[in-house]
Design a protein around this motif. Sequence first.
Motif, PDB file in Angstrom:
ATOM      1  N   LEU A 156      12.982  -3.283  -3.906  1.00 15.17           N
ATOM      2  CA  LEU A 156      13.159  -2.170  -2.978  1.00 15.17           C
ATOM      3  C   LEU A 156      14.502  -1.483  -3.248  1.00 15.17           C
ATOM      4  O   LEU A 156      15.450  -1.640  -2.487  1.00 15.17           O
ATOM      5  N   PRO A 157      14.605  -0.709  -4.341  1.00 12.17           N
ATOM      6  CA  PRO A 157      15.912  -0.145  -4.696  1.00 12.17           C
ATOM      7  C   PRO A 157      16.350   1.010  -3.801  1.00 12.17           C
ATOM      8  O   PRO A 157      17.522   1.370  -3.791  1.00 12.17           O
ATOM      9  N   ASP A 158      15.419   1.627  -3.057  1.00 13.63           N
ATOM     10  CA  ASP A 158      15.772   2.813  -2.282  1.00 13.63           C
ATOM     11  C   ASP A 158      15.986   2.524  -0.806  1.00 13.63           C
ATOM     12  O   ASP A 158      16.088   3.447   0.002  1.00 13.63           O
ATOM     13  N   LEU A 159      16.039   1.238  -0.453  1.00 13.16           N
ATOM     14  CA  LEU A 159      16.153   0.887   0.965  1.00 13.16           C
ATOM     15  C   LEU A 159      17.530   1.282   1.514  1.00 13.16           C
ATOM     16  O   LEU A 159      17.638   1.867   2.595  1.00 13.16           O
ATOM     17  N   LEU A 160      18.584   0.978   0.767  1.00 16.63           N
ATOM     18  CA  LEU A 160      19.948   1.298   1.197  1.00 16.63           C
ATOM     19  C   LEU A 160      20.561   2.256   0.183  1.00 16.63           C
ATOM     20  O   LEU A 160      19.941   2.565  -0.841  1.00 16.63           O
ATOM     21  N   ASN A 161      21.787   2.717   0.453  1.00 14.70           N
ATOM     22  CA  ASN A 161      22.399   3.642  -0.515  1.00 14.70           C
ATOM     23  C   ASN A 161      22.758   2.912  -1.812  1.00 14.70           C
ATOM     24  O   ASN A 161      22.748   1.686  -1.883  1.00 14.70           O
TER      25      ASN A 161
END
Lengths: 202, 148
Positions: free
Chosen positions: B46-51
């Motif tokens: 999940l690379p786009d979960l946080l900045n």
Amino acid sequence: MTKPSNRLKTSKKTHKAIQVFSKFAIMCVLTLFTIMIVLEKYKTHALESGIIIALIIITMWLGYKYLDVHLNEYTYEEFLVVIWVPIGAVLCYFLNIYGALGGVLSTALTGTVASFLPVLNTKSEYLKKLPPAIYCGSFIGMSSVEIAPSISFVIVAGILSGVFLLVSKSIFLGIGGKLGMVAFGGVLMVSFVYWCYIWLGL
Amino acid sequence: MNTFIIIITGILGATSTFYVNEHLKQGAVRASALLSLCVSLFFYCLPDLLNSYLTQNIPTAFIGASFVGMVSSKAISHYKWLILAGIIFSIIYINKSTFFKGYGGALGTTAFIALLATMAIPVVFSRKKKITNGILIFRKWLFRDKDE
């Protein structure tokens, strides 16, 4: 020919010298590591961080002086255990660079697989000693391509770290990060030699 | 905010590894490697979960802090010291120098410094007498010419 008692004394002296030297070398590497941070903060005028890190250096040296974390006797790791350090390094480097998994994931994967090795034969004492050695090697494989450009670099660094692990068996017992420290020493020395080789044309 | 999250990650990494190592009896290597594998796989999937800063730095900070948790229970016996070590680790990690970027083992060295500094604190404060004695001897040595 020297008498046996004399020989015993000399060998004890050598062991002690090796131990004292490796302790001092570890502390020098740690100080170098922190001084680089302080110098950089000094350049960018981040005074608070510089002061905090300088305080940490002082506490660390006090700890080195007063803590009792070393064994009095001189023991060394077995050669057959240490041989697994370069193997772990090469495995992790393959996962990191050719598998494009990134440093953390490849180290964690190598370490997890290594930690299940003793399950193969629960009676074997030899298998129980392998996970720390392989985990130590896997830190060398975490290096980025700029630092470790070829597989031979990783193998040489692995062998050197293996020697450090062999020597440092009875010092800094049970402190987490010793394995990483050993790997860092190997990578640092080999990259220094590489730097001399490339830039100074030796 | 990012700094705060990294510090929390450091504390969590140190304490959870120590818990799995000592209470669940899994051994230091498995505790550190398995927990870091979970965290890094989570951020890999999940690379786009946080900045982007946090996605890049949380797994690295976690595996570094887990080296702190690999300490044996003889050296550190209470969780409060582990929490302190985790905080010191995060401070050094946030300020880390670019000179040693990409070196394998730099995280382990950071963990080593944090642990050594933490373990020094109780010893230094409980042995106040010894240090004062040392200072007295030093002063004596410094001024011995005047006394004579």
